[in-house]
Write a protein that holds these residues in place. Structure first.
Motif, PDB file in Angstrom:
ATOM      1  N   LEU A  13       0.813  -1.224   0.000  1.00  0.00           N
ATOM      2  CA  LEU A  13       0.000   0.000   0.000  1.00  0.00           C
ATOM      3  C   LEU A  13       0.845   1.272   0.000  1.00  0.00           C
ATOM      4  CD1 LEU A  13      -2.752  -1.086   2.528  1.00  0.00           C
ATOM      5  CD2 LEU A  13      -2.862  -1.077   0.035  1.00  0.00           C
ATOM      6  N   ASP A  14       2.155   1.113  -0.149  1.00  0.00           N
ATOM      7  CA  ASP A  14       3.075   2.253  -0.161  1.00  0.00           C
ATOM      8  C   ASP A  14       2.910   3.112   1.098  1.00  0.00           C
ATOM      9  OD1 ASP A  14       5.183   3.693  -1.233  1.00  0.00           O
ATOM     10  OD2 ASP A  14       3.842   5.095  -2.278  1.00  0.00           O
ATOM     11  N   LEU A  15       2.919   2.440   2.263  1.00  0.00           N
ATOM     12  CA  LEU A  15       2.819   3.117   3.548  1.00  0.00           C
ATOM     13  C   LEU A  15       4.175   3.150   4.237  1.00  0.00           C
ATOM     14  CD1 LEU A  15      -0.395   1.361   4.917  1.00  0.00           C
ATOM     15  CD2 LEU A  15      -0.234   3.706   4.079  1.00  0.00           C
ATOM     16  N   SER A  16       4.377   4.160   5.041  1.00  0.00           N
ATOM     17  CA  SER A  16       5.596   4.251   5.841  1.00  0.00           C
ATOM     18  C   SER A  16       5.369   3.533   7.173  1.00  0.00           C
ATOM     19  CB  SER A  16       5.920   5.727   6.109  1.00  0.00           C
ATOM     20  OG  SER A  16       6.896   5.838   7.129  1.00  0.00           O
ATOM     21  N   HIS A  17       6.408   2.889   7.674  1.00  0.00           N
ATOM     22  CA  HIS A  17       6.313   2.276   9.006  1.00  0.00           C
ATOM     23  C   HIS A  17       6.049   3.340  10.077  1.00  0.00           C
ATOM     24  CE1 HIS A  17       8.359  -1.186   7.052  1.00  0.00           C
ATOM     25  NE2 HIS A  17       7.516  -1.834   7.821  1.00  0.00           N
ATOM     26  N   ASP A  18       6.400   4.578   9.784  1.00  0.00           N
ATOM     27  CA  ASP A  18       6.137   5.667  10.742  1.00  0.00           C
ATOM     28  C   ASP A  18       4.646   5.926  10.921  1.00  0.00           C
ATOM     29  OD1 ASP A  18       8.866   6.030  11.088  1.00  0.00           O
ATOM     30  OD2 ASP A  18       8.994   7.577   9.543  1.00  0.00           O
ATOM     31  N   ASP A  19       3.825   5.439   9.984  1.00  0.00           N
ATOM     32  CA  ASP A  19       2.377   5.598  10.098  1.00  0.00           C
ATOM     33  C   ASP A  19       1.771   4.632  11.115  1.00  0.00           C
ATOM     34  OD1 ASP A  19       2.382   7.532   8.097  1.00  0.00           O
ATOM     35  OD2 ASP A  19       2.011   6.074   6.510  1.00  0.00           O
ATOM     36  N   MET A  20       2.559   3.648  11.544  1.00  0.00           N
ATOM     37  CA  MET A  20       2.045   2.591  12.418  1.00  0.00           C
ATOM     38  C   MET A  20       2.277   2.930  13.896  1.00  0.00           C
ATOM     39  SD  MET A  20       3.132  -1.458  12.471  1.00  0.00           S
ATOM     40  CE  MET A  20       4.878  -1.087  12.599  1.00  0.00           C
ATOM     41  N   ARG A  21       1.224   2.739  14.685  1.00  0.00           N
ATOM     42  CA  ARG A  21       1.353   2.822  16.143  1.00  0.00           C
ATOM     43  C   ARG A  21       1.389   1.397  16.668  1.00  0.00           C
ATOM     44  NH1 ARG A  21      -2.184   2.665  20.503  1.00  0.00           N
ATOM     45  NH2 ARG A  21      -4.001   2.710  19.129  1.00  0.00           N
ATOM     46  N   VAL A  22       2.387   1.103  17.461  1.00  0.00           N
ATOM     47  CA  VAL A  22       2.555  -0.227  18.025  1.00  0.00           C
ATOM     48  C   VAL A  22       2.218  -0.151  19.506  1.00  0.00           C
ATOM     49  CG1 VAL A  22       4.152  -2.131  18.438  1.00  0.00           C
ATOM     50  CG2 VAL A  22       4.355  -0.761  16.344  1.00  0.00           C
ATOM     51  N   GLN A  23       1.251  -0.942  19.911  1.00  0.00           N
ATOM     52  CA  GLN A  23       0.817  -0.966  21.306  1.00  0.00           C
ATOM     53  C   GLN A  23       1.188  -2.329  21.892  1.00  0.00           C
ATOM     54  OE1 GLN A  23      -3.141   0.589  22.238  1.00  0.00           O
ATOM     55  NE2 GLN A  23      -3.543  -1.390  23.220  1.00  0.00           N
ATOM     56  N   VAL A  24       2.048  -2.309  22.899  1.00  0.00           N
ATOM     57  CA  VAL A  24       2.522  -3.540  23.516  1.00  0.00           C
ATOM     58  C   VAL A  24       2.020  -3.600  24.950  1.00  0.00           C
ATOM     59  CG1 VAL A  24       4.556  -4.858  24.215  1.00  0.00           C
ATOM     60  CG2 VAL A  24       4.595  -3.561  22.075  1.00  0.00           C
ATOM     61  N   THR A  25       1.479  -4.746  25.320  1.00  0.00           N
ATOM     62  CA  THR A  25       1.087  -4.999  26.699  1.00  0.00           C
ATOM     63  C   THR A  25       1.830  -6.235  27.161  1.00  0.00           C
ATOM     64  OG1 THR A  25      -1.124  -4.130  26.237  1.00  0.00           O
ATOM     65  CG2 THR A  25      -0.849  -5.397  28.272  1.00  0.00           C
ATOM     66  N   VAL A  26       2.573  -6.100  28.273  1.00  0.00           N
ATOM     67  CA  VAL A  26       3.278  -7.248  28.838  1.00  0.00           C
ATOM     68  C   VAL A  26       2.706  -7.551  30.213  1.00  0.00           C
ATOM     69  CG1 VAL A  26       5.420  -6.996  27.545  1.00  0.00           C
ATOM     70  CG2 VAL A  26       5.169  -5.789  29.683  1.00  0.00           C
ATOM     71  N   GLY A  27       2.474  -8.821  30.456  1.00  0.00           N
ATOM     72  CA  GLY A  27       1.965  -9.261  31.742  1.00  0.00           C
ATOM     73  C   GLY A  27       3.058  -9.956  32.528  1.00  0.00           C
ATOM     74  N   VAL A  28       3.331  -9.447  33.728  1.00  0.00           N
ATOM     75  CA  VAL A  28       4.309 -10.044  34.644  1.00  0.00           C
ATOM     76  C   VAL A  28       3.764  -9.913  36.060  1.00  0.00           C
ATOM     77  CG1 VAL A  28       6.344  -9.578  33.197  1.00  0.00           C
ATOM     78  CG2 VAL A  28       5.609  -7.883  34.857  1.00  0.00           C
ATOM     79  N   GLN A  29       4.328 -10.667  36.962  1.00  0.00           N
ATOM     80  CA  GLN A  29       3.861 -10.626  38.340  1.00  0.00           C
ATOM     81  C   GLN A  29       4.194  -9.318  39.045  1.00  0.00           C
ATOM     82  OE1 GLN A  29       2.050 -13.083  40.460  1.00  0.00           O
ATOM     83  NE2 GLN A  29       1.395 -13.144  38.322  1.00  0.00           N
ATOM     84  N   ASP A  30       5.244  -8.615  38.603  1.00  0.00           N
ATOM     85  CA  ASP A  30       5.616  -7.334  39.211  1.00  0.00           C
ATOM     86  C   ASP A  30       5.744  -6.272  38.113  1.00  0.00           C
ATOM     87  OD1 ASP A  30       6.547  -5.218  40.715  1.00  0.00           O
ATOM     88  OD2 ASP A  30       8.363  -6.227  41.412  1.00  0.00           O
ATOM     89  N   PRO A  31       4.612  -5.698  37.678  1.00  0.00           N
ATOM     90  CA  PRO A  31       4.657  -4.731  36.570  1.00  0.00           C
ATOM     91  C   PRO A  31       5.548  -3.520  36.840  1.00  0.00           C
ATOM     92  CG  PRO A  31       2.398  -5.350  37.079  1.00  0.00           C
ATOM     93  CD  PRO A  31       3.262  -5.953  38.146  1.00  0.00           C
ATOM     94  N   ASP A  32       5.676  -3.108  38.093  1.00  0.00           N
ATOM     95  CA  ASP A  32       6.517  -1.951  38.410  1.00  0.00           C
ATOM     96  C   ASP A  32       7.999  -2.221  38.169  1.00  0.00           C
ATOM     97  OD1 ASP A  32       4.283  -0.460  39.138  1.00  0.00           O
ATOM     98  OD2 ASP A  32       4.428  -1.053  41.251  1.00  0.00           O
ATOM     99  N   ALA A  33       8.388  -3.482  38.050  1.00  0.00           N
ATOM    100  CA  ALA A  33       9.792  -3.839  37.830  1.00  0.00           C
ATOM    101  C   ALA A  33      10.170  -3.837  36.352  1.00  0.00           C
ATOM    102  CB  ALA A  33      10.078  -5.204  38.446  1.00  0.00           C
ATOM    103  N   VAL A  34       9.241  -3.509  35.463  1.00  0.00           N
ATOM    104  CA  VAL A  34       9.498  -3.503  34.019  1.00  0.00           C
ATOM    105  C   VAL A  34       9.843  -2.088  33.564  1.00  0.00           C
ATOM    106  CG1 VAL A  34       8.505  -3.934  31.737  1.00  0.00           C
ATOM    107  CG2 VAL A  34       7.962  -5.459  33.643  1.00  0.00           C
ATOM    108  N   ASP A  35      10.936  -1.955  32.826  1.00  0.00           N
ATOM    109  CA  ASP A  35      11.343  -0.671  32.244  1.00  0.00           C
ATOM    110  C   ASP A  35      10.669  -0.540  30.873  1.00  0.00           C
ATOM    111  OD1 ASP A  35      12.578   1.556  31.133  1.00  0.00           O
ATOM    112  OD2 ASP A  35      14.593   0.973  31.786  1.00  0.00           O
ATOM    113  N   CYS A  36       9.450  -0.010  30.877  1.00  0.00           N
ATOM    114  CA  CYS A  36       8.657   0.095  29.646  1.00  0.00           C
ATOM    115  C   CYS A  36       9.309   1.015  28.620  1.00  0.00           C
ATOM    116  CB  CYS A  36       7.243   0.566  29.977  1.00  0.00           C
ATOM    117  SG  CYS A  36       6.287  -0.641  30.918  1.00  0.00           S
ATOM    118  N   ALA A  37       9.936   2.080  29.068  1.00  0.00           N
ATOM    119  CA  ALA A  37      10.586   3.012  28.134  1.00  0.00           C
ATOM    120  C   ALA A  37      11.728   2.325  27.390  1.00  0.00           C
ATOM    121  CB  ALA A  37      11.087   4.241  28.878  1.00  0.00           C
ATOM    122  N   ALA A  38      12.498   1.512  28.086  1.00  0.00           N
ATOM    123  CA  ALA A  38      13.604   0.795  27.439  1.00  0.00           C
ATOM    124  C   ALA A  38      13.061  -0.196  26.413  1.00  0.00           C
ATOM    125  CB  ALA A  38      14.447   0.070  28.476  1.00  0.00           C
ATOM    126  N   LEU A  39      11.966  -0.869  26.745  1.00  0.00           N
ATOM    127  CA  LEU A  39      11.374  -1.816  25.801  1.00  0.00           C
ATOM    128  C   LEU A  39      10.840  -1.101  24.562  1.00  0.00           C
ATOM    129  CD1 LEU A  39       9.489  -4.097  28.326  1.00  0.00           C
ATOM    130  CD2 LEU A  39      11.603  -4.632  27.095  1.00  0.00           C
TER     131      LEU A  39
END
Length: 119
Positions: free
Chosen positions: A44-70
């Protein structure tokens, strides 16, 4: 303009010895995106910059995940990562070591396209 979810992939990752929630989450994300190909962009001649990627990770201690680094290491699109309660911790009864298991959902959204219909 509203968005349309085009892709959803799931993955699982773990950290066997370090009890590192970010490492387990990164492996789950990697597992999910390893299963995806995105030929729609070329077709479709689209740029990857047009895409929003939404990631959800499930772990027992969510506060221990560095979401910005991921989010910084995702290879395409504008990434958002959030950690929620989920996943699994498995304790070795002999050593007390904990295996951290993470689950990830990776969703790709594009602006609504005109001129074609998904079926």
């Amino acid at each position: 303009m509203s968005e349309q979810r085009m892709i959803i992939e799931m993955g699982m990752g773990n950290d066997m010895y370090g009890q590192d929630y970010t490492k387990a989450a990164a492996r789950a994300i990697e597992d999910a995106i390893r299963h995806s190909g995105l030929p729609i962009f070329h077709a479709l001649d689209l740029s990857h910059d047009d895409m929003r990627v939404q990631v959800t990770v499930g772990v027992q201690d969510p506060d221990a995940v560095d979401c910005a680094a991921l989010a910084r290491v995702l290879p395409r699109g504008r990434a958002e990562v959030r950690a929620v309660k989920g996943g699994l911790n498995v304790e070795n009864p002999d050593t007390g070591d904990v295996i951290v298991i993470a689950a990830a959902s990776v969703e790709a959204f594009l602006p609504r396209q005109t001129g074609w219909v998904l079926r």
